[in-house]
Each structure stands twice: as structure tokens, then as C-alpha cells.
Design an enzyme around this catalytic site. Sequence first.
Site, PDB file in Angstrom:
ATOM      1  N   HIS A  70       0.862  -1.210  -0.122  1.00 15.78           N
ATOM      2  CA  HIS A  70       0.109  -0.003   0.007  1.00 15.78           C
ATOM      3  C   HIS A  70       1.073   1.227   0.011  1.00 15.78           C
ATOM      4  O   HIS A  70       2.162   1.202   0.483  1.00 15.78           O
ATOM      5  CB  HIS A  70      -0.998  -0.017   1.331  1.00 15.78           C
ATOM      6  CG  HIS A  70      -0.467  -0.125   2.539  1.00 15.78           C
ATOM      7  ND1 HIS A  70       0.500  -1.088   3.144  1.00 15.78           N
ATOM      8  CD2 HIS A  70      -0.456   0.861   3.454  1.00 15.78           C
ATOM      9  CE1 HIS A  70       0.926  -0.711   4.310  1.00 15.78           C
ATOM     10  NE2 HIS A  70       0.275   0.394   4.520  1.00 15.78           N
ATOM     11  N   HIS A  72       1.484   3.917   1.929  1.00 13.81           N
ATOM     12  CA  HIS A  72       2.133   4.474   3.153  1.00 13.81           C
ATOM     13  C   HIS A  72       3.689   4.350   3.024  1.00 13.81           C
ATOM     14  O   HIS A  72       4.321   3.454   2.594  1.00 13.81           O
ATOM     15  CB  HIS A  72       1.686   3.772   4.321  1.00 13.81           C
ATOM     16  CG  HIS A  72       0.074   4.103   4.964  1.00 13.81           C
ATOM     17  ND1 HIS A  72      -0.483   3.598   5.693  1.00 13.81           N
ATOM     18  CD2 HIS A  72      -0.710   5.402   4.180  1.00 13.81           C
ATOM     19  CE1 HIS A  72      -1.684   4.025   6.088  1.00 13.81           C
ATOM     20  NE2 HIS A  72      -1.856   5.081   5.084  1.00 13.81           N
ATOM     21  N   ASP A  74       6.016   4.220   4.928  1.00  6.38           N
ATOM     22  CA  ASP A  74       6.761   2.930   5.893  1.00  6.38           C
ATOM     23  C   ASP A  74       6.903   1.685   4.793  1.00  6.38           C
ATOM     24  O   ASP A  74       7.411   0.813   5.462  1.00  6.38           O
ATOM     25  CB  ASP A  74       6.385   2.922   7.279  1.00  6.38           C
ATOM     26  CG  ASP A  74       5.077   2.568   7.195  1.00  6.38           C
ATOM     27  OD1 ASP A  74       4.284   3.014   6.716  1.00  6.38           O
ATOM     28  OD2 ASP A  74       4.979   1.831   8.374  1.00  6.38           O
ATOM     29  N   HIS A  75       6.245   1.869   3.879  1.00  6.03           N
ATOM     30  CA  HIS A  75       5.990   0.559   3.028  1.00  6.03           C
ATOM     31  C   HIS A  75       6.572   0.792   1.467  1.00  6.03           C
ATOM     32  O   HIS A  75       7.323  -0.036   0.947  1.00  6.03           O
ATOM     33  CB  HIS A  75       4.708  -0.103   2.937  1.00  6.03           C
ATOM     34  CG  HIS A  75       4.242  -0.451   4.283  1.00  6.03           C
ATOM     35  ND1 HIS A  75       4.215  -1.898   4.546  1.00  6.03           N
ATOM     36  CD2 HIS A  75       3.678   0.080   5.441  1.00  6.03           C
ATOM     37  CE1 HIS A  75       3.740  -2.164   5.806  1.00  6.03           C
ATOM     38  NE2 HIS A  75       3.579  -0.874   6.408  1.00  6.03           N
ATOM     39  N   HIS A 125      -7.556  -0.564   5.459  1.00  7.04           N
ATOM     40  CA  HIS A 125      -6.499   0.280   6.236  1.00  7.04           C
ATOM     41  C   HIS A 125      -6.304   1.235   5.059  1.00  7.04           C
ATOM     42  O   HIS A 125      -6.262   2.364   5.387  1.00  7.04           O
ATOM     43  CB  HIS A 125      -5.137  -0.683   6.156  1.00  7.04           C
ATOM     44  CG  HIS A 125      -4.063   0.187   6.826  1.00  7.04           C
ATOM     45  ND1 HIS A 125      -3.786   0.340   7.801  1.00  7.04           N
ATOM     46  CD2 HIS A 125      -2.845   0.357   5.932  1.00  7.04           C
ATOM     47  CE1 HIS A 125      -2.699   1.084   7.989  1.00  7.04           C
ATOM     48  NE2 HIS A 125      -1.936   0.995   7.167  1.00  7.04           N
ATOM     49  N   ASP A 146      -0.232  -4.069   6.100  1.00  8.13           N
ATOM     50  CA  ASP A 146      -1.029  -3.642   7.056  1.00  8.13           C
ATOM     51  C   ASP A 146      -2.487  -3.988   7.098  1.00  8.13           C
ATOM     52  O   ASP A 146      -3.214  -3.261   7.642  1.00  8.13           O
ATOM     53  CB  ASP A 146      -0.956  -1.978   7.043  1.00  8.13           C
ATOM     54  CG  ASP A 146       0.558  -1.600   7.568  1.00  8.13           C
ATOM     55  OD1 ASP A 146       1.569  -2.416   7.863  1.00  8.13           O
ATOM     56  OD2 ASP A 146       0.672  -0.396   7.572  1.00  8.13           O
ATOM     57  N   HIS A 184       4.247  -5.412  10.224  1.00 14.19           N
ATOM     58  CA  HIS A 184       4.744  -4.854  11.328  1.00 14.19           C
ATOM     59  C   HIS A 184       5.058  -5.818  12.493  1.00 14.19           C
ATOM     60  O   HIS A 184       4.069  -6.787  12.592  1.00 14.19           O
ATOM     61  CB  HIS A 184       3.937  -3.877  11.770  1.00 14.19           C
ATOM     62  CG  HIS A 184       3.956  -2.452  11.049  1.00 14.19           C
ATOM     63  ND1 HIS A 184       4.892  -1.688  11.454  1.00 14.19           N
ATOM     64  CD2 HIS A 184       3.263  -2.233  10.144  1.00 14.19           C
ATOM     65  CE1 HIS A 184       4.634  -0.540  10.373  1.00 14.19           C
ATOM     66  NE2 HIS A 184       3.665  -0.794   9.716  1.00 14.19           N
TER      67      HIS A 184
HETATM   68 ZN   LIG Z   1      -0.066   1.399   6.448  1.00 16.66          ZN
END
Ligand SMILES: [Zn+2]
Length: 266
Positions: A70, A72, A74-75, A125, A146, A184
Amino acid sequence: MILSRLNQTRSYFTSMIIKPVQCLKDNYSYILLDQTSKQAAFVDPVEPQKVLKALEDYPDYKLSMILTTHHHWDHAGGNLKLLNQFPITCYGGSDKVEGVGHILKDNDTVQLGDLTIKALSTTGHTMDHICYYIEHGQDRAVFTGDCLFSSGCGRFFEGTPVDMWKALSKLLSLPDDTKVYFGHEYTVSNLKFAQHVEKDNQDIEKKLEWANQVGCTTPSTVANEKLTNPFMRVNLPAVSRLIITDASNASVTDVLGKLRKMKDSF
Ligand SMILES: [Zn+2]
């Protein structure tokens, strides 16, 4: 006799190798390898240098693609750096994914040598969330980003409980022995919440004891999530009664929404 033995050996062969790489504070990136073609894919390689370093353990393999769960940061935040360095394709669920070259829809497939990677649209998400499912020989794996964590799930940032239940139901319908590679390391805190919801669940208690010892808990399995993940258990009357007092009038998505709110303030 010899032939049947050969067939048996072949059916147990899997071309798939998966290695987790710990990134940032508690993120997991993954290296997916196809032993037949010696091709590699990176899943959510947020810190490219760490993932490339881990690939050095497999000097015969060539990086072929990025799979992004996705948009975001941090990905997807490492994609451009890698694309500047390697002539590869980045797959993802929308043009919000940094560097995306190919947008996937539900049930689209991508080929990594012998491995057929199936995109599962899993909104909730984010609305562009994709889980990647692979089946080879006796081995099955899903990268859940996530959407699904070990004994937990992602926050509903862009979607509704209805979206998230649709997504979780897709994952629930995968074979029990599917390994779940999540985005995570939240397992201990997820299990503490799971225990708060289901005080008498022995599977949760045992898993928490184990998770406290091992530190790195990836992968889980679909079977284990069915036993220990309250978000995957909201359809069970015994569990929904613990979350909503009058569960007889509540839909499964009402229960899921309430459970997520409980977790958000836990
Ligand atoms: Zn995320």
C-alpha cells in the site's frame, strides 16, 4: 513404483524461499526468491540498502520486481531509490504508490519465474491495499502488509468496517497452512489486547508466552490467526458476545467496528 516416488518428490518441491528483513522501528520487508529462475522480488523494501544487503546471501539471484502492499511511506518509501538503481517494475494497488509502474486489480497475477503471485484487493487500512498470495508445491504464503498482522489488523484509515471485513474474509478463506507474512512486529501488544477480549482463550495465552521469548514472530499461519486473532474471530458468536452486549442484533461488521475502536484506545 519409482515413477510414483518421483511424482511424490516433485509434489513436495517448492521453488519459493522467503526471508524477512527488519526495517525502521518495527517494519518487515521481505525477500521472495524463486529457486528455479533465480529471480528475486522485494516486498515493501522501505530501506533498500538493508534489503539489498540481505540479498547478498543469495549471490546467484537477480532482483526482478518490487511488490508494494500500500501507499504508506513506511512500505513504499524505498521504491524510487531502487528504481533509480535497477531496471525493474514496481507493482502496487494505485498511482499513490511511489514509483508504481503497474497497477494491480483484484485477482491479477504477476509471474516471478515459477511462482504465480496473485493480487488480493484488501481495502480498509487504505483503499489501494493489496495482499500477495503465492501457492507452489506444498507451500502457500501471503504477504499481508498492514491489512492483517499476527493476532491483529491494521487501522481503518481509508475504509469502513465493511471494507475490512471483506478483506479479512478473503484471508480467512485461504488454506489453513498458508504462512502469513505481515508488515509490522506488533504481535506482543496485539496478543495483550486479544487476551483482554478473550480472557479464557488458551491459544492466545500460549502464543503470548512464545512471542515474548522469540522477538521476531513472522510468519504466522491462517490456522493460527483463526485461533488467536480477535479481528478474525468476530464472526464467532462466542466472541461477538464479548464485544457487543446485544450481539444478537449486531452484524459482523458492527462487531468489527466496535472491536477496532476498542483497540484504538487500548
Ligand atoms: Zn500502513
